[in-house]
Design an enzyme around this catalytic site. Structure first.
Site, PDB file in Angstrom:
ATOM      1  N   ARG A   1       4.917   0.561  -6.356  1.00  0.00           N
ATOM      2  CA  ARG A   1       4.951  -0.326  -5.192  1.00  0.00           C
ATOM      3  C   ARG A   1       4.006  -1.508  -5.364  1.00  0.00           C
ATOM      4  O   ARG A   1       4.097  -2.487  -4.625  1.00  0.00           O
ATOM      5  CB  ARG A   1       4.553   0.454  -3.939  1.00  0.00           C
ATOM      6  CG  ARG A   1       5.526   1.545  -3.564  1.00  0.00           C
ATOM      7  CD  ARG A   1       4.905   2.524  -2.603  1.00  0.00           C
ATOM      8  NE  ARG A   1       4.656   1.939  -1.308  1.00  0.00           N
ATOM      9  CZ  ARG A   1       5.488   2.015  -0.279  1.00  0.00           C
ATOM     10  NH1 ARG A   1       6.621   2.652  -0.406  1.00  0.00           N
ATOM     11  NH2 ARG A   1       5.192   1.476   0.871  1.00  0.00           N
TER      12      ARG A   1
ATOM     13  N   GLU B   1       8.205 -13.959 -12.601  1.00  0.00           N
ATOM     14  CA  GLU B   1       7.454 -12.903 -11.909  1.00  0.00           C
ATOM     15  C   GLU B   1       6.794 -11.934 -12.877  1.00  0.00           C
ATOM     16  O   GLU B   1       5.766 -11.350 -12.569  1.00  0.00           O
ATOM     17  CB  GLU B   1       8.300 -12.166 -10.863  1.00  0.00           C
ATOM     18  CG  GLU B   1       9.394 -11.277 -11.376  1.00  0.00           C
ATOM     19  CD  GLU B   1      10.154 -10.550 -10.262  1.00  0.00           C
ATOM     20  OE1 GLU B   1       9.564 -10.212  -9.230  1.00  0.00           O
ATOM     21  OE2 GLU B   1      11.366 -10.313 -10.442  1.00  0.00           O
TER      22      GLU B   1
ATOM     23  N   LYS C   1       6.489  -3.805  -5.047  1.00  0.00           N
ATOM     24  CA  LYS C   1       7.917  -3.482  -5.086  1.00  0.00           C
ATOM     25  C   LYS C   1       8.498  -3.423  -3.686  1.00  0.00           C
ATOM     26  O   LYS C   1       9.606  -3.883  -3.436  1.00  0.00           O
ATOM     27  CB  LYS C   1       8.080  -2.117  -5.768  1.00  0.00           C
ATOM     28  CG  LYS C   1       9.495  -1.594  -5.802  1.00  0.00           C
ATOM     29  CD  LYS C   1      10.178  -2.065  -7.041  1.00  0.00           C
ATOM     30  CE  LYS C   1      11.642  -1.719  -7.075  1.00  0.00           C
ATOM     31  NZ  LYS C   1      12.396  -2.757  -7.796  1.00  0.00           N
TER      32      LYS C   1
ATOM     33  N   TRP D   1      -2.809  -2.708  -1.823  1.00  0.00           N
ATOM     34  CA  TRP D   1      -2.387  -4.045  -2.261  1.00  0.00           C
ATOM     35  C   TRP D   1      -3.065  -5.000  -1.278  1.00  0.00           C
ATOM     36  O   TRP D   1      -2.717  -5.045  -0.098  1.00  0.00           O
ATOM     37  CB  TRP D   1      -0.868  -4.165  -2.194  1.00  0.00           C
ATOM     38  CG  TRP D   1      -0.319  -5.423  -2.767  1.00  0.00           C
ATOM     39  CD1 TRP D   1       0.002  -5.654  -4.071  1.00  0.00           C
ATOM     40  CD2 TRP D   1      -0.003  -6.627  -2.053  1.00  0.00           C
ATOM     41  NE1 TRP D   1       0.504  -6.932  -4.204  1.00  0.00           N
ATOM     42  CE2 TRP D   1       0.502  -7.559  -2.988  1.00  0.00           C
ATOM     43  CE3 TRP D   1      -0.097  -7.022  -0.715  1.00  0.00           C
ATOM     44  CZ2 TRP D   1       0.914  -8.832  -2.650  1.00  0.00           C
ATOM     45  CZ3 TRP D   1       0.301  -8.301  -0.372  1.00  0.00           C
ATOM     46  CH2 TRP D   1       0.799  -9.188  -1.337  1.00  0.00           C
TER      47      TRP D   1
ATOM     48  N   ASN E   1      -1.298   1.636   5.734  1.00  0.00           N
ATOM     49  CA  ASN E   1      -0.383   0.653   5.155  1.00  0.00           C
ATOM     50  C   ASN E   1       0.112  -0.211   6.302  1.00  0.00           C
ATOM     51  O   ASN E   1       0.548   0.317   7.324  1.00  0.00           O
ATOM     52  CB  ASN E   1       0.793   1.383   4.475  1.00  0.00           C
ATOM     53  CG  ASN E   1       1.874   0.417   4.019  1.00  0.00           C
ATOM     54  OD1 ASN E   1       1.612  -0.756   3.782  1.00  0.00           O
ATOM     55  ND2 ASN E   1       3.099   0.908   3.903  1.00  0.00           N
ATOM     56  N   GLY E   2       0.032  -1.531   6.139  1.00  0.00           N
ATOM     57  CA  GLY E   2       0.489  -2.436   7.199  1.00  0.00           C
ATOM     58  C   GLY E   2      -0.561  -3.498   7.465  1.00  0.00           C
ATOM     59  O   GLY E   2      -1.504  -3.663   6.682  1.00  0.00           O
TER      60      GLY E   2
ATOM     61  N   GLU F   1      17.898 -16.471  -9.936  1.00  0.00           N
ATOM     62  CA  GLU F   1      17.471 -15.104 -10.226  1.00  0.00           C
ATOM     63  C   GLU F   1      16.819 -15.035 -11.617  1.00  0.00           C
ATOM     64  O   GLU F   1      15.786 -14.385 -11.802  1.00  0.00           O
ATOM     65  CB  GLU F   1      18.678 -14.153 -10.130  1.00  0.00           C
ATOM     66  CG  GLU F   1      18.420 -12.726 -10.556  1.00  0.00           C
ATOM     67  CD  GLU F   1      17.318 -12.013  -9.767  1.00  0.00           C
ATOM     68  OE1 GLU F   1      16.899 -12.516  -8.722  1.00  0.00           O
ATOM     69  OE2 GLU F   1      16.869 -10.953 -10.248  1.00  0.00           O
TER      70      GLU F   1
ATOM     71  N   HIS G   1      17.814 -35.632  -9.544  1.00  0.00           N
ATOM     72  CA  HIS G   1      17.124 -36.086  -8.333  1.00  0.00           C
ATOM     73  C   HIS G   1      15.643 -35.745  -8.368  1.00  0.00           C
ATOM     74  O   HIS G   1      15.059 -35.403  -7.345  1.00  0.00           O
ATOM     75  CB  HIS G   1      17.820 -35.508  -7.099  1.00  0.00           C
ATOM     76  CG  HIS G   1      19.242 -35.921  -7.002  1.00  0.00           C
ATOM     77  ND1 HIS G   1      19.623 -37.193  -6.616  1.00  0.00           N
ATOM     78  CD2 HIS G   1      20.379 -35.264  -7.305  1.00  0.00           C
ATOM     79  CE1 HIS G   1      20.949 -37.283  -6.668  1.00  0.00           C
ATOM     80  NE2 HIS G   1      21.429 -36.124  -7.088  1.00  0.00           N
TER      81      HIS G   1
ATOM     82  N   LYS H   1      13.059 -13.843 -12.275  1.00  0.00           N
ATOM     83  CA  LYS H   1      12.788 -12.692 -13.144  1.00  0.00           C
ATOM     84  C   LYS H   1      11.758 -13.057 -14.199  1.00  0.00           C
ATOM     85  O   LYS H   1      10.799 -12.341 -14.425  1.00  0.00           O
ATOM     86  CB  LYS H   1      14.107 -12.256 -13.797  1.00  0.00           C
ATOM     87  CG  LYS H   1      14.185 -10.838 -14.207  1.00  0.00           C
ATOM     88  CD  LYS H   1      14.738  -9.927 -13.131  1.00  0.00           C
ATOM     89  CE  LYS H   1      14.004 -10.059 -11.839  1.00  0.00           C
ATOM     90  NZ  LYS H   1      14.544  -9.347 -10.741  1.00  0.00           N
TER      91      LYS H   1
ATOM     92  N   CYS I   1       0.826  -1.200   0.000  1.00  0.00           N
ATOM     93  CA  CYS I   1       0.000   0.000   0.000  1.00  0.00           C
ATOM     94  C   CYS I   1       0.864   1.255   0.000  1.00  0.00           C
ATOM     95  O   CYS I   1       1.966   1.262   0.529  1.00  0.00           O
ATOM     96  CB  CYS I   1      -0.872   0.020   1.249  1.00  0.00           C
ATOM     97  SG  CYS I   1      -1.892  -1.445   1.393  1.00  0.00           S
TER      98      CYS I   1
HETATM   99  C1  G6P Z   1       9.916  -7.691  -3.653  1.00  0.00           C
HETATM  100  C2  G6P Z   1      10.438  -7.179  -4.982  1.00  0.00           C
HETATM  101  C3  G6P Z   1      11.740  -7.906  -5.345  1.00  0.00           C
HETATM  102  C4  G6P Z   1      12.750  -7.732  -4.234  1.00  0.00           C
HETATM  103  C5  G6P Z   1      12.191  -8.189  -2.885  1.00  0.00           C
HETATM  104  C6  G6P Z   1      13.063  -7.731  -1.749  1.00  0.00           C
HETATM  105  O1  G6P Z   1       9.481  -9.001  -3.773  1.00  0.00           O
HETATM  106  O2  G6P Z   1       9.479  -7.368  -5.988  1.00  0.00           O
HETATM  107  O3  G6P Z   1      12.258  -7.388  -6.555  1.00  0.00           O
HETATM  108  O4  G6P Z   1      13.891  -8.474  -4.536  1.00  0.00           O
HETATM  109  O5  G6P Z   1      10.907  -7.586  -2.643  1.00  0.00           O
HETATM  110  O6  G6P Z   1      12.979  -6.335  -1.670  1.00  0.00           O
HETATM  111  P1  G6P Z   1      14.111  -5.408  -1.124  1.00  0.00           P
HETATM  112  O7  G6P Z   1      13.559  -4.021  -1.298  1.00  0.00           O
HETATM  113  O8  G6P Z   1      14.297  -5.760   0.315  1.00  0.00           O
HETATM  114  O9  G6P Z   1      15.333  -5.646  -1.927  1.00  0.00           O
END
Ligand code: G6P
Length: 605
Positions: free
Chosen positions: A27, A485, A600, A73, A99-100, A478, A501, A482, A2
């Site tokens: 966000r 997501e 985000k 969110w 937010n929270g 990673e 395995h 990527k 949020c």
């Molecule tokens: C969210 C974002 C990711 C990020 C993760 C950790 O899931 O979408 O891209 O890696 O949070 O966030 P931070 O701000 O702690 O790197």
């Protein structure tokens, strides 16, 4: 997560709130709303994009100069108009955004229902409004203090209180809240980018502070209702950092900005080929360093996993890497000679922050690697190294991750030098290789066209596997994250030796396997693993160093990346994986910047 925006000034509040909410869009959100104080409080909310909210706001055209706004969110209750914020209490005493997560909302709700309060939404937020309404004693600050005493969980809350039409009230615990101070107008937001077009003078609100804002005054109270002095900081960030600069998306812009982001990150840390950290470790701490914990979430966790390979190899001490949501609830054994490193782009991730606090409770020296200046994790750590990647807007991180990797290389060399594991000349060579990275990353980005072509094929698939060994393994994780997501294709990353395995049973005709091969020592092993999947029908895309050209005999497609020394290879090998994710998502016509269900900045656990 949020986002909160607030405005008290002379201009039309609704326009500033909508603009601020747009700047918080990155966000992640699924509904939004505003409340504007005029003679009455006018609340407008909508499900979906801010454009939809803006249309309704334009139709209703609220005239007030004071207001609050919110991007939601969904956590408690589906994303719809009723659950969207702001929420107004039953007697109209307060209208608020949050937010929270309020953890004891069920208890408070049943208590208030017993007292005759009726609820409209499924949210935890509505109970804050109703509780404030119930406790209201004619004074907004003392009612906020009493409300906060009853709440468990995390919150940043902004509210309009009936009878105080020229004011916004706010309070926070464990969720970020920033006040922006302008000329006869003041702002409130979850994040600095939302207020950057208006002011660079900010106050970062602390937990258990109770705030009163009008157009020309800001008052900060403690939980005994005593007014406090507060210190305004001038934020050194340009508004242009939050524009797309001609790219079709923030993701594309941020992928292409990586050479600059890495250069800006390493420049302040290297002087005359020597490493200069922006802080001092306690005396003899590095000499006696026994073990390192690295704690993070998401992509930052993958940087932590990569760091384990590099640090254990160069510094010869064990590294334990933890997902923050696990670290915070287990009982890690931390000794006085252990270092705890927290990696976070936003500096606000709830689990990483809670882990930092846990490590501090256990007496650890804490170091954070953070991108967002003035964020909570950076402020609460004993030491911080900023990544200087600039504001990152796309949900999927790219340039922040590359910058985090650069900091890891520098830290590893710093530790190795102090522990006498690198000579002066070796350090100089290593530093020279780090300084060459921005150019090598720029050269790697030239595979943009070949990845665009491959993306057409990848976008037709439902499952993709990424395999690698050694330092390539965390980068495979990673790459899989990527791609999944943002393109919504199911992807998994594996240590190539682990495939036998279980997972190899999923390989059939045409299954795409992306193999990352940058370590010469593991080359033959990788060739065997590639042959194993190929003989079961896989279509193999190999990403290899320029000097590994004979792989062309085995793989179906090959992407070449520049040679680097082994420890630094993640900085180049991750680039084609980012580009594949970007182009595949474009091919599928999904939003590359704002993938569904994701946020985000994950400020709730
Ligand atoms: C969210 C974002 C990711 C990020 C993760 C950790 O899931 O979408 O891209 O890696 O949070 O966030 P931070 O701000 O702690 O790197």
């Amino acid at each position: 997560m949020c986002g909160i925006m607030g405005f008290a000034g002379k201009s039309k509040a609704s326009e500033i709130l909508i603009e601020g909410l747009r700047r918080l869009e990155y966000r992640g959100y699924d509904s939004s709303g505003i409340a504007v104080s005029n003679d009455d409080i006018i609340v407008i909310k909508e499900k979906g994009k801010i454009d939809i909210l803006e249309k309704s706001v334009n139709e209703i055209n609220p005239q007030g100069n004071i207001g609050i706004g919110h991007t939601r969110w969904a956590t408690h209750g589906i994303p719809d108009k009723t659950n969207a914020h702001p929420h107004t209490s039953m007697n109209g005493v307060v209208t608020l955004v949050h937010n929270g997560i309020i953890e004891n909302y069920i208890d408070i709700k049943s208590d208030l229902i017993g007292k005759g309060y009726a609820f409209k939404s499924q949210t935890d937020t509505e109970i804050i409004a109703q509780l404030f309404d119930y406790l209201f004693d004619g004074d907004a600050i003392s009612t906020m203090i009493k409300t906060a005493e009853r709440l468990k969980g995390s919150y940043a809350i902004a509210m309009l209180v009936n009878g105080f039409e020229d004011k916004i009230f706010a309070m926070k615990k464990d969720s970020p809240l920033i006040i922006g101070i302008g000329e006869n107008e003041n702002y409130l937001a979850s994040d600095i980018p939302a207020i950057l077009p208006y002011t660079k003078d900010c106050y970062i609100v602390n937990d258990n502070e109770f705030i009163e804002i009008s157009n020309n005054e800001i008052k900060v109270y403690n939980d005994c209702k005593i007014e406090k002095e507060f210190c305004v900081k001038t934020i050194d960030l340009g508004i242009e950092t939050t524009e797309k600069d001609g790219y079709d998306s923030f993701l594309a812009k941020e992928i292409f900005e990586q050479p600059k982001a890495v250069k800006n990150t390493i420049s302040p840390l290297i002087k005359d080929k020597k490493i200069v950290l922006p802080f001092d470790f306690p005396d003899n701490f590095v000499e006696k360093l026994n073990r390192i914990y690295i704690v993070a979430c998401g992509s930052a966790y993958h940087v932590g996993m990569t760091a384990k390979y590099i640090i254990e190899d160069m510094v010869k001490i064990p590294v334990i890497v933890d997902i923050a949501s696990e670290f915070r609830y287990r009982n890690p054994v931390i000794h006085k000679n252990d270092l705890c490193i927290f990696i976070s782009q936003s500096g606000e991730t709830a689990d990483t922050l809670a882990s930092l606090r846990k490590a501090k409770e256990k007496g650890a020296f804490t170091l954070s690697i953070v991108n967002a200046p003035y964020s909570t994790i950076s402020r609460e750590s004993d030491a911080v190294i900023y990544t200087n990647a600039g504001v990152e807007m796309a949900v999927a991180t790219t340039k922040a991750l590359s910058s985090q990797l650069a900091v890891i290389y520098i830290l590893s060399a710093y530790f190795a030098k102090i522990k006498n594991l690198l000579s002066d000349n070796e350090l100089m060579d290593f530093v020279t290789e780090i300084q060459a990275l921005p150019e090598k990353i720029a050269k790697t980005i030239e595979c943009n066209n070949s990845t665009r072509e491959l993306a057409k094929y990848i976008s037709t698939k439902e499952h993709i596997f990424f395999i690698g060994r050694g330092i390539d393994y965390p980068i495979c994780l990673e790459g899989a994250l990527k791609l999944k997501e943002i393109s919504y294709i199911h992807c998994e990353g594996y240590g190539a030796g682990e495939l036998k395995h279980g997972t190899i049973s999923l390989i059939e005709d045409g299954t795409i396997v992306i193999a990352l091969v940058t370590d010469k020592v593991l080359y033959e092993k990788m060739i065997s693993n590639i042959k194993e999947v190929k003989s079961r029908g896989a279509f193999v895309i190999a990403i290899v160093n320029e000097n590994m050209s004979d792989i062309v005999e085995i793989a179906n497609k090959v992407i070449y990346i520049p040679d680097t020394i082994k420890s630094l290879s993640p900085s180049v090998s991750v680039i084609p994986l980012q580009l594949l994710a970007y182009h595949t998502t474009k091919e599928k016509r999904f939003d590359v910047d704002k993938p569904r269900n994701l946020a985000k900045s994950v400020t709730v656990e």
